[in-house]
Design a protein around this motif. Sequence first.
Motif, PDB file in Angstrom:
ATOM      1  N   GLU A 254      21.763 -13.963  10.580  1.00 59.89           N
ATOM      2  CA  GLU A 254      20.285 -15.343  10.269  1.00 59.89           C
ATOM      3  C   GLU A 254      20.180 -15.415   8.744  1.00 59.89           C
ATOM      4  O   GLU A 254      19.987 -16.715   8.501  1.00 59.89           O
ATOM      5  N   PHE A 255      21.085 -14.784   7.608  1.00 56.72           N
ATOM      6  CA  PHE A 255      20.806 -14.603   5.897  1.00 56.72           C
ATOM      7  C   PHE A 255      21.841 -16.441   5.483  1.00 56.72           C
ATOM      8  O   PHE A 255      21.801 -16.306   4.329  1.00 56.72           O
ATOM      9  N   LEU A 256      22.655 -16.531   6.677  1.00 55.16           N
ATOM     10  CA  LEU A 256      24.038 -17.159   5.951  1.00 55.16           C
ATOM     11  C   LEU A 256      23.739 -18.701   5.901  1.00 55.16           C
ATOM     12  O   LEU A 256      22.905 -19.210   6.197  1.00 55.16           O
ATOM     13  N   VAL A 257      23.974 -18.938   4.712  1.00 58.93           N
ATOM     14  CA  VAL A 257      23.905 -20.516   4.638  1.00 58.93           C
ATOM     15  C   VAL A 257      23.668 -21.598   5.642  1.00 58.93           C
ATOM     16  O   VAL A 257      23.323 -22.499   5.568  1.00 58.93           O
ATOM     17  N   THR A 258      24.879 -21.140   5.696  1.00 52.82           N
ATOM     18  CA  THR A 258      25.215 -22.310   6.858  1.00 52.82           C
ATOM     19  C   THR A 258      24.843 -22.156   8.695  1.00 52.82           C
ATOM     20  O   THR A 258      25.042 -22.749   9.608  1.00 52.82           O
ATOM     21  N   SER A 259      23.748 -20.936   8.616  1.00 53.78           N
ATOM     22  CA  SER A 259      23.103 -20.329  10.307  1.00 53.78           C
ATOM     23  C   SER A 259      21.811 -21.427   9.852  1.00 53.78           C
ATOM     24  O   SER A 259      21.495 -22.153   8.892  1.00 53.78           O
ATOM     25  N   LYS A 260      21.366 -21.570  11.397  1.00 50.68           N
ATOM     26  CA  LYS A 260      20.271 -21.996  11.496  1.00 50.68           C
ATOM     27  C   LYS A 260      18.473 -21.326  10.940  1.00 50.68           C
ATOM     28  O   LYS A 260      18.973 -19.817  10.756  1.00 50.68           O
ATOM     29  N   PRO A 261      17.356 -21.881  10.075  1.00 49.15           N
ATOM     30  CA  PRO A 261      16.475 -21.253   9.710  1.00 49.15           C
ATOM     31  C   PRO A 261      16.083 -20.167  10.700  1.00 49.15           C
ATOM     32  O   PRO A 261      16.215 -20.704  12.018  1.00 49.15           O
ATOM     33  N   ARG A 262      15.695 -18.651  10.312  1.00 50.27           N
ATOM     34  CA  ARG A 262      15.406 -17.841  11.440  1.00 50.27           C
ATOM     35  C   ARG A 262      13.769 -18.436  11.897  1.00 50.27           C
ATOM     36  O   ARG A 262      13.342 -19.703  11.008  1.00 50.27           O
ATOM     37  N   LYS A 263      13.515 -18.119  12.662  1.00 55.07           N
ATOM     38  CA  LYS A 263      12.598 -18.266  13.554  1.00 55.07           C
ATOM     39  C   LYS A 263      11.762 -17.455  12.700  1.00 55.07           C
ATOM     40  O   LYS A 263      11.099 -16.445  12.096  1.00 55.07           O
ATOM     41  N   SER A 264       9.720 -18.317  13.187  1.00 51.50           N
ATOM     42  CA  SER A 264       8.403 -17.660  11.648  1.00 51.50           C
ATOM     43  C   SER A 264       8.185 -16.216  12.290  1.00 51.50           C
ATOM     44  O   SER A 264       7.473 -15.945  11.673  1.00 51.50           O
ATOM     45  N   SER A 265       8.732 -15.720  13.763  1.00 51.29           N
ATOM     46  CA  SER A 265       8.068 -14.851  13.747  1.00 51.29           C
ATOM     47  C   SER A 265       8.541 -13.582  13.220  1.00 51.29           C
ATOM     48  O   SER A 265       9.811 -13.395  12.228  1.00 51.29           O
ATOM     49  N   CYS A 266       7.526 -12.403  12.638  1.00 51.98           N
ATOM     50  CA  CYS A 266       8.767 -11.698  12.308  1.00 51.98           C
ATOM     51  C   CYS A 266       9.197 -11.001  13.007  1.00 51.98           C
ATOM     52  O   CYS A 266      10.097 -10.624  14.448  1.00 51.98           O
ATOM     53  N   THR A 267      10.228 -10.230  11.375  1.00 47.77           N
ATOM     54  CA  THR A 267      11.393  -9.200  12.306  1.00 47.77           C
ATOM     55  C   THR A 267      11.415  -8.274  12.043  1.00 47.77           C
ATOM     56  O   THR A 267      12.547  -7.469  13.033  1.00 47.77           O
ATOM     57  N   ARG A 268      10.924  -7.436  11.189  1.00 50.10           N
ATOM     58  CA  ARG A 268      10.929  -5.919  10.857  1.00 50.10           C
ATOM     59  C   ARG A 268      10.408  -5.578  10.011  1.00 50.10           C
ATOM     60  O   ARG A 268       8.919  -6.581   9.292  1.00 50.10           O
ATOM     61  N   GLY A 269       9.867  -4.350   9.517  1.00 49.80           N
ATOM     62  CA  GLY A 269       9.201  -3.426   8.270  1.00 49.80           C
ATOM     63  C   GLY A 269       9.599  -2.526   7.620  1.00 49.80           C
ATOM     64  O   GLY A 269      11.081  -2.330   7.684  1.00 49.80           O
ATOM     65  N   SER A 270       8.694  -2.384   6.597  1.00 49.39           N
ATOM     66  CA  SER A 270       9.310  -1.646   6.038  1.00 49.39           C
ATOM     67  C   SER A 270       8.458  -0.610   4.731  1.00 49.39           C
ATOM     68  O   SER A 270       7.419  -0.624   5.644  1.00 49.39           O
ATOM     69  N   LEU A 271       9.072   0.507   4.608  1.00 48.35           N
ATOM     70  CA  LEU A 271       8.226   1.712   4.629  1.00 48.35           C
ATOM     71  C   LEU A 271       8.707   1.658   2.974  1.00 48.35           C
ATOM     72  O   LEU A 271       9.716   1.925   2.601  1.00 48.35           O
ATOM     73  N   ILE A 272       7.223   2.171   1.871  1.00 45.80           N
ATOM     74  CA  ILE A 272       7.234   2.339   0.402  1.00 45.80           C
ATOM     75  C   ILE A 272       6.666   3.514   0.512  1.00 45.80           C
ATOM     76  O   ILE A 272       5.400   4.183   0.377  1.00 45.80           O
ATOM     77  N   ILE A 273       7.778   4.717   0.374  1.00 46.44           N
ATOM     78  CA  ILE A 273       7.401   6.456   1.163  1.00 46.44           C
ATOM     79  C   ILE A 273       7.258   7.302  -0.411  1.00 46.44           C
ATOM     80  O   ILE A 273       8.262   7.392  -1.488  1.00 46.44           O
ATOM     81  N   PRO A 274       6.322   7.309  -1.238  1.00 45.33           N
ATOM     82  CA  PRO A 274       6.198   8.516  -2.142  1.00 45.33           C
ATOM     83  C   PRO A 274       7.143   9.919  -1.780  1.00 45.33           C
ATOM     84  O   PRO A 274       7.319  10.281  -0.989  1.00 45.33           O
ATOM     85  N   VAL A 275       7.993   9.926  -2.929  1.00 45.63           N
ATOM     86  CA  VAL A 275       8.838  10.779  -3.192  1.00 45.63           C
ATOM     87  C   VAL A 275       7.816  12.549  -3.187  1.00 45.63           C
ATOM     88  O   VAL A 275       8.469  13.099  -2.462  1.00 45.63           O
ATOM     89  N   SER A 276       6.574  12.327  -3.522  1.00 45.47           N
ATOM     90  CA  SER A 276       6.277  13.296  -3.537  1.00 45.47           C
ATOM     91  C   SER A 276       5.839  13.608  -1.978  1.00 45.47           C
ATOM     92  O   SER A 276       5.490  14.539  -1.750  1.00 45.47           O
ATOM     93  N   CYS A 277       5.510  12.940  -1.169  1.00 46.80           N
ATOM     94  CA  CYS A 277       5.735  13.504   0.316  1.00 46.80           C
ATOM     95  C   CYS A 277       6.543  13.946   0.791  1.00 46.80           C
ATOM     96  O   CYS A 277       6.473  14.166   2.007  1.00 46.80           O
ATOM     97  N   PHE A 278       7.785  13.810   0.364  1.00 45.81           N
ATOM     98  CA  PHE A 278       8.789  14.400   1.209  1.00 45.81           C
ATOM     99  C   PHE A 278       8.893  16.154   1.135  1.00 45.81           C
ATOM    100  O   PHE A 278       8.590  16.355   0.547  1.00 45.81           O
ATOM    101  N   PRO A 279       8.937  16.556   2.792  1.00 50.45           N
ATOM    102  CA  PRO A 279       8.892  17.719   2.455  1.00 50.45           C
ATOM    103  C   PRO A 279       9.833  18.800   1.893  1.00 50.45           C
ATOM    104  O   PRO A 279      11.401  18.026   1.427  1.00 50.45           O
ATOM    105  N   LYS A 280      10.642  20.249   1.631  1.00 52.82           N
ATOM    106  CA  LYS A 280      11.427  20.348   0.603  1.00 52.82           C
ATOM    107  C   LYS A 280      12.864  20.554   1.733  1.00 52.82           C
ATOM    108  O   LYS A 280      13.576  20.691   1.448  1.00 52.82           O
ATOM    109  N   THR A 281      12.446  20.621   2.661  1.00 53.39           N
ATOM    110  CA  THR A 281      13.820  20.070   3.895  1.00 53.39           C
ATOM    111  C   THR A 281      14.398  18.504   3.968  1.00 53.39           C
ATOM    112  O   THR A 281      15.572  18.220   4.437  1.00 53.39           O
TER     113      THR A 281
END
Length: 229
Positions: free
Chosen positions: A86-113
Motif C-alpha cells: 500500500e505504500f508503494l509509489v505505484t499503489s492506489k492511495p491508501r484509504k482514509s480510515s485508520c490502519t494501526r496503532g503504536s505504543l511508546i513505552i518507557p524502558v522503566s516500565c519493563f519488568p526485569k523479566t
Amino acid sequence: MQSLQGSKPPKYLVRLCRKLTNFKTLVNEATKCTDGCWSQDLIQRVIKEVLAEKSSGISTYNADICTPFDVGHSLAVIAEGISQKEFLVTSKPRKSSCTRGSLIIPVSCFPKTTRYQFTPENNLNFYPANDRHFDLDIDDSEELAVAILKGIHNKTIGWTILGNEGKSLGSYRLQAGIAYSHCLKTFGELNHSQPPLGWDNGKDLTAGEQIEILQHLAQVAQIDSPIEM
C-alpha cells in the motif's frame, strides 16, 4: 533490563501494532479499568496483539520522548510500513480510515523479566532507522502484558492511532514528513536516482526505492511544486 554495546540505552521503545480494531479495544479497556484487576482474557489479548505471541525478537525502536512527534517514533512508523504494497509509489492511495496503532513505552516500565538488545541488523528495509532498532526478549509474557496495561492506564505509556487523515497526529503523511526532515539533516539532499553515500540497501528495497517511497509518503512532490497564480 540490559542492552548491548553499540547504542546508548533507550529511554522509550516504540512498538507498532497491526490490527487497529483490536488495538483500540485494548487501549479503551486499559484506560477505563478502575480497579487494576486485569482479566486473563485481556492479558492474553495484549500478548497476542502487542507482542504477536512471541517471546524473543520482538521489534521495537528507540524514541527520545513520549510523543508521536518524536523522530524515533516517526522512523519506526516508516520502517515498519515501508515495504507494504500500500505504500508503494505505484499503489492506489491508501484509504482514509485508520490502519494501526503504536505504543511508546518507557524502558522503566519493563519488568526485569524483559530484556532489550540493540539489533540494527534486524531493521530490514529503512536504513535511517537501523540505529534505532532493538529486539525484546521476554521470560514472562504475562508480567510484561500487565505492565503494558498499567502503563496505558496511568498514562506513562503513550499511544497514537496511525492512519491517512491529514489532521491526525498519527497520520502517515505527518510521520513521513518528520522522518524526511530528519533524513535531510542527516544525509543532505535526497535523490532516489542517486542515493547519498552511507544509505544502504535493505532486505527487499534498494536505497533508492526507500527514498522514493519516503518522498511519496511525505508528498514531497506536492510541497516542491510551484504555486499556480
